[in-house]
Write a protein that holds these residues in place. Structure first.
Motif, PDB file in Angstrom:
ATOM      1  N   ARG A 282      30.646 -19.896 -17.626  1.00  0.00           N
ATOM      2  CA  ARG A 282      30.873 -18.541 -17.093  1.00  0.00           C
ATOM      3  C   ARG A 282      29.979 -17.531 -17.808  1.00  0.00           C
ATOM      4  O   ARG A 282      29.376 -16.660 -17.168  1.00  0.00           O
ATOM      5  CB  ARG A 282      32.343 -18.165 -17.245  1.00  0.00           C
ATOM      6  N   GLU A 283      29.864 -17.645 -19.133  1.00  0.00           N
ATOM      7  CA  GLU A 283      29.028 -16.722 -19.897  1.00  0.00           C
ATOM      8  C   GLU A 283      27.559 -16.859 -19.484  1.00  0.00           C
ATOM      9  O   GLU A 283      26.849 -15.864 -19.318  1.00  0.00           O
ATOM     10  CB  GLU A 283      29.206 -16.993 -21.386  1.00  0.00           C
ATOM     11  N   ALA A 284      27.105 -18.104 -19.293  1.00  0.00           N
ATOM     12  CA  ALA A 284      25.710 -18.332 -18.906  1.00  0.00           C
ATOM     13  C   ALA A 284      25.415 -17.741 -17.526  1.00  0.00           C
ATOM     14  O   ALA A 284      24.363 -17.117 -17.316  1.00  0.00           O
ATOM     15  CB  ALA A 284      25.412 -19.825 -18.916  1.00  0.00           C
ATOM     16  N   LEU A 285      26.331 -17.922 -16.584  1.00  0.00           N
ATOM     17  CA  LEU A 285      26.102 -17.419 -15.234  1.00  0.00           C
ATOM     18  C   LEU A 285      26.213 -15.901 -15.168  1.00  0.00           C
ATOM     19  O   LEU A 285      25.511 -15.253 -14.373  1.00  0.00           O
ATOM     20  CB  LEU A 285      27.092 -18.072 -14.268  1.00  0.00           C
ATOM     21  N   THR A 286      27.083 -15.332 -15.987  1.00  0.00           N
ATOM     22  CA  THR A 286      27.166 -13.874 -16.064  1.00  0.00           C
ATOM     23  C   THR A 286      25.833 -13.291 -16.533  1.00  0.00           C
ATOM     24  O   THR A 286      25.344 -12.282 -16.005  1.00  0.00           O
ATOM     25  CB  THR A 286      28.298 -13.456 -17.023  1.00  0.00           C
ATOM     26  N   HIS A 287      25.244 -13.965 -17.528  1.00  0.00           N
ATOM     27  CA  HIS A 287      23.931 -13.522 -18.015  1.00  0.00           C
ATOM     28  C   HIS A 287      22.884 -13.635 -16.908  1.00  0.00           C
ATOM     29  O   HIS A 287      22.080 -12.702 -16.696  1.00  0.00           O
ATOM     30  CB  HIS A 287      23.512 -14.366 -19.220  1.00  0.00           C
ATOM     31  N   LEU A 288      22.866 -14.764 -16.191  1.00  0.00           N
ATOM     32  CA  LEU A 288      21.875 -14.961 -15.133  1.00  0.00           C
ATOM     33  C   LEU A 288      22.032 -13.927 -14.029  1.00  0.00           C
ATOM     34  O   LEU A 288      21.045 -13.360 -13.536  1.00  0.00           O
ATOM     35  CB  LEU A 288      21.997 -16.371 -14.557  1.00  0.00           C
ATOM     36  N   ALA A 289      23.280 -13.640 -13.647  1.00  0.00           N
ATOM     37  CA  ALA A 289      23.522 -12.648 -12.598  1.00  0.00           C
ATOM     38  C   ALA A 289      23.076 -11.255 -13.031  1.00  0.00           C
ATOM     39  O   ALA A 289      22.565 -10.478 -12.211  1.00  0.00           O
ATOM     40  CB  ALA A 289      25.005 -12.636 -12.231  1.00  0.00           C
TER      41      ALA A 289
ATOM     42  N   GLY B 287      18.764 -12.078 -14.373  1.00  0.00           N
ATOM     43  CA  GLY B 287      17.820 -12.798 -13.539  1.00  0.00           C
ATOM     44  C   GLY B 287      16.842 -13.659 -14.308  1.00  0.00           C
ATOM     45  O   GLY B 287      15.768 -14.002 -13.804  1.00  0.00           O
ATOM     46  N   GLU B 288      17.164 -14.050 -15.532  1.00  0.00           N
ATOM     47  CA  GLU B 288      16.291 -14.919 -16.322  1.00  0.00           C
ATOM     48  C   GLU B 288      17.142 -15.743 -17.276  1.00  0.00           C
ATOM     49  O   GLU B 288      18.294 -15.404 -17.548  1.00  0.00           O
ATOM     50  CB  GLU B 288      15.257 -14.101 -17.109  1.00  0.00           C
ATOM     51  N   THR B 289      16.564 -16.857 -17.760  1.00  0.00           N
ATOM     52  CA  THR B 289      17.272 -17.741 -18.692  1.00  0.00           C
ATOM     53  C   THR B 289      16.524 -17.957 -19.998  1.00  0.00           C
ATOM     54  O   THR B 289      17.065 -18.548 -20.926  1.00  0.00           O
ATOM     55  CB  THR B 289      17.512 -19.115 -18.029  1.00  0.00           C
TER      56      THR B 289
END
Length: 310
Positions: free
Chosen positions: A262-269, A272-274
């Protein structure tokens, strides 16, 4: 020269199902605590094995949540569980303890459950005394089958084994229905029926844990550590001192991965970068090593040659 295909499943030859069952029985007899992490997929199995644990637990609740997106309300079938168990036992060398809920029916259905999961490679099978459909042990509103009926199911399950090394775990949810006295009474009855390991679900206090450990002494005991659940969270040695030799963390890994995902996807949303999170995920090399890419690459190269005869 033939290629050593055992390298494709890890370091050294994969133990047989019988060998895994004997290894689990040896751990239970040793008296040292067995910390048992729950898994829902082959990724979890590999992580548990490479982290040095001695066995893994195929969690029914986790399977329902992670593989089917439903709550632990008895919605998953025997066939679905057996398919997943086959994948898990193929992906690890560890003994696998399988949560088989109620056995998916009465004594005859339970016998069939034992045979199917034994063939799938289970080292231990856990049965519980709820009515169908069952509910997570840390939910409310459980209903139980009669104690004598569960004893009959245990006896039938034991008769269905073709490998006597297969471990049978009997779980009771009586604490949530009739109180701790009834749960301990059922524990004695299930041991009398032949269960190898006892699992009293959801004691509510340290005093109740102490009673379970003292009054059911002589049979290996499971304590289920559910973060936010009904049983007190203690240090490992405290559980051991209370009489428990198997300390189960059924969904710790899944819930930790949920939070990280969830934390990783929140960051991506949001960004827009990883790239900025590269240090917070497994590296490319770590990922490939966990799934034995070097061994598969070597096998691929070995067999990508013209056949030269025996």
């Amino acid at each position: 020269m033939p290629f050593d295909v055992t390298s494709l499943t890890g370091v050294g030859p994969a133990p047989s199902a019988h060998e895994r069952r004997l290894a689990l029985r040896a751990r239970l007899a040793a008296g040292s605590p067995l910390v048992l992490p729950g898994i829902t997929d082959a990724l979890g199995a590999r992580l548990v094995e490479t982290s040095g644990f001695g066995a893994a637990y195929a969690t029914g609740a986790g399977l329902a949540n992670a593989q089917y997106g439903v709550p632990d309300l008895g919605l998953i079938s025997l066939g679905e569980v057996a398919d997943q168990v086959s994948r898990l036992t193929e992906s690890t060398h560890l003994p696998l303890v399988v949560d088989a809920d109620t056995g998916y029916g009465g004594p005859l259905a339970t016998m069939r459950t034992m045979r199917i999961l034994e063939r799938a490679g289970a080292a231990a099978i856990q049965l519980e005394d709820q009515e169908m459909p069952k509910r997570c042990g840390h939910f409310d509103d459980h209903a139980l089958i009669p104690m004598g009926h569960m004893q009959t199911k245990i006896a039938a399950a034991l008769e269905a084994r073709t490998d006597d090394a297969l471990v049978l775990i009997a779980r009771t949810d009586a604490r949530s229905v009739d109180g701790i006295d009834a749960a301990i009474e059922r524990g004695h009855a299930y041991a009398e029926a032949g269960a190898d390991v006892l699992f009293v679900e959801a004691p509510r206090s340290v005093d109740e844990l102490e009673r379970v450990g003292r009054e059911l002494k002589g049979t290996p005991l499971v304590v289920n550590v559910v973060e936010g659940g009904k049983t007190p969270q203690l240090e490992l040695q405290e559980y051991v001192d209370l009489g428990f030799s198997v300390v189960l963390f059924a969904n710790y890994l899944m819930r930790s991965m949920m939070a990280a995902g969830r934390e990783a996807l929140t960051h991506l949303a949001a960004h827009g970068e990883t790239a900025s999170r590269a240090g917070r995920m497994a590296t490319w090399t770590e990922r490939q090593q966990l799934f034995n890419l070097p061994a598969f690459t070597a096998a691929e190269a070995h067999y990508d040659q013209p056949w030269t005869g025996r």
